[in-house]
Design a protein around this motif. Structure first.
Motif, PDB file in Angstrom:
ATOM      1  N   ILE A 172       0.851  -1.184   0.000  1.00 18.80           N
ATOM      2  CA  ILE A 172       0.000   0.000   0.000  1.00 18.80           C
ATOM      3  C   ILE A 172       0.885   1.232   0.000  1.00 18.80           C
ATOM      4  O   ILE A 172       1.822   1.337   0.796  1.00 18.80           O
ATOM      5  CB  ILE A 172      -0.911   0.013   1.243  1.00 18.80           C
ATOM      6  CG1 ILE A 172      -1.813  -1.215   1.257  1.00 18.80           C
ATOM      7  CG2 ILE A 172      -1.757   1.289   1.278  1.00 18.80           C
ATOM      8  CD1 ILE A 172      -2.562  -1.414   2.566  1.00 18.80           C
ATOM      9  N   ASN A 231     -12.603   0.770   4.095  1.00 19.27           N
ATOM     10  CA  ASN A 231     -12.702  -0.684   4.219  1.00 19.27           C
ATOM     11  C   ASN A 231     -14.080  -1.253   3.883  1.00 19.27           C
ATOM     12  O   ASN A 231     -14.590  -2.137   4.560  1.00 19.27           O
ATOM     13  CB  ASN A 231     -12.262  -1.126   5.618  1.00 19.27           C
ATOM     14  CG  ASN A 231     -10.757  -1.184   5.740  1.00 19.27           C
ATOM     15  OD1 ASN A 231     -10.063  -0.276   5.285  1.00 19.27           O
ATOM     16  ND2 ASN A 231     -10.233  -2.221   6.339  1.00 19.27           N
ATOM     17  N   GLN A 258      -5.902  -7.258   3.910  1.00 22.11           N
ATOM     18  CA  GLN A 258      -4.990  -6.396   4.675  1.00 22.11           C
ATOM     19  C   GLN A 258      -4.508  -7.129   5.914  1.00 22.11           C
ATOM     20  O   GLN A 258      -5.241  -7.920   6.505  1.00 22.11           O
ATOM     21  CB  GLN A 258      -5.698  -5.118   5.140  1.00 22.11           C
ATOM     22  CG  GLN A 258      -6.267  -4.230   4.083  1.00 22.11           C
ATOM     23  CD  GLN A 258      -7.187  -3.176   4.681  1.00 22.11           C
ATOM     24  OE1 GLN A 258      -7.200  -2.942   5.882  1.00 22.11           O
ATOM     25  NE2 GLN A 258      -7.992  -2.549   3.830  1.00 22.11           N
ATOM     26  N   GLU A 309      -1.719  -3.024   8.830  1.00 21.99           N
ATOM     27  CA  GLU A 309      -2.156  -2.140   7.754  1.00 21.99           C
ATOM     28  C   GLU A 309      -3.533  -1.565   8.049  1.00 21.99           C
ATOM     29  O   GLU A 309      -3.778  -0.372   7.817  1.00 21.99           O
ATOM     30  CB  GLU A 309      -2.167  -2.903   6.429  1.00 21.99           C
ATOM     31  CG  GLU A 309      -0.783  -3.224   5.898  1.00 21.99           C
ATOM     32  CD  GLU A 309      -0.814  -4.196   4.738  1.00 21.99           C
ATOM     33  OE1 GLU A 309       0.140  -4.182   3.929  1.00 21.99           O
ATOM     34  OE2 GLU A 309      -1.777  -4.986   4.627  1.00 21.99           O
TER      35      GLU A 309
END
Length: 309
Positions: free
Chosen positions: A25, A48, A57, A61
């Motif tokens: 990312i 999300n 993820q 993260e």
């Protein structure tokens, strides 16, 4: 609506992950994206969801993404919702706990997704999540690809026993679906697909949308959402053209080529070319080539000019 008038309404823009060629990312670009969305003055930003690749993820993260969003939004006075979604029930509850400490407007979650929950199990799970969320309201995300897609009647029964769930993100349906939703979900804030938002408003059902149209252009989606308050007829006309564009140019990538919904949302973002996010998804998911975005940008500007500006 349950728990008083629901404050989360209108056009909510998804936080999409800038993924680099090494599969990491790019957090610098993520910060730039948040700043762009704040500057666009959308009604709110959410993290999300499906487009945010919540299923792919690490927990480190996850925490870093939510902290970055929370810090920037709190500083700017921008409303935000954190998605604590995760197919694993224990991981998701831990995400709810950590998300609550960042004081979002709400926390979005799904039902655990390895085996479909019964109504009683769903009620138990949602009430446990509410205990953990420390008073932060919950939004249930029940997408069309969930192991169990709940009807308005089923949702109404579950929500009657889960007072902490004050909203549901879901797919809408035909006139019969809207009639059932009015009967069983009139006291719950519903968030319909972005390209159906004007219909949802006209039908008296939708509080807003966590919007795929905002993936295409957050400013244009916000103008369209604002138009619904003053000229629903004009907004419906725009919706017809948005749906035609989606049906002809976006949905076939899923129906004919098997790309994920996240791939479609990132394609929309690349077509809009408003931020530092490419079409790339994280391994093992395949993404749509950027050349398709270049091709479709011409079409979108021709057919959806007021959204693309």
């Amino acid at each position: 609506m349950k728990s008083g008038e629901f404050a989360i309404r209108g056009n909510w823009a998804s936080l999409l992950l800038p993924i680099e060629a090494d599969d990491n990312i790019e957090f610098g670009k993520l910060g730039d994206e948040i700043d762009i969305l704040i500057e666009a003055k959308v009604d709110g930003i959410y993290s999300n969801g499906t487009a945010g690749e919540f299923h792919n993820q690490s927990e480190e993260e996850f925490d870093r993404i939510q902290l970055m969003l929370a810090e920037r939004c709190h500083k700017a006075g921008m409303a935000f919702v954190i998605g604590a979604c995760q197919p694993d029930s224990t991981i998701m509850l831990n995400r709810v706990r950590r998300a609550a400490s960042l004081q979002p407007a709400a926390i979005q979650l799904i039902l655990p997704d390895w085996w479909p929950l019964t109504d009683a199990e769903a009620i138990d799970y949602l009430n446990r999540a509410m205990e953990i969320s420390n008073g932060i309201p919950l939004i249930l995300y029940n997408p069309p690809h969930a192991k169990r897609v709940l009807s308005p009647r089923e949702l109404g029964g579950i929500l009657a026993e889960t007072p902490g769930v004050i909203g549901v993100k879901l797919a809408d349906g035909d006139s019969a679906w809207y009639a059932e939703a009015r009967e069983h979900l009139s006291r719950t804030a519903l968030f319909v697909p972005g390209h159906h938002l004007a219909t949802g408003i006209r039908e008296g059902i939708a509080a807003g949308s966590f919007s795929n149209v905002a993936c295409l252009n957050p400013r244009g989606a916000q103008r369209w959402s604002d138009l619904m308050r003053t000229d629903i007829g004009a907004a419906i006309e725009t919706e017809k053209r948005i749906c035609k564009f989606m049906d002809q140019h976006i949905v076939p990538f899923r129906q004919k080529a098997g790309y994920s919904n996240a791939a479609l949302d990132k394609l929309l973002c690349a077509i809009g070319k408003w931020g530092p996010v490419s079409t790339r998804l994280r391994f093992p998911y395949r993404w749509i080539d950027d050349s398709e975005a270049d091709r479709l940008r011409i079409v979108a500007r021709r057919e959806l000019g007021e959204i693309m500006i």
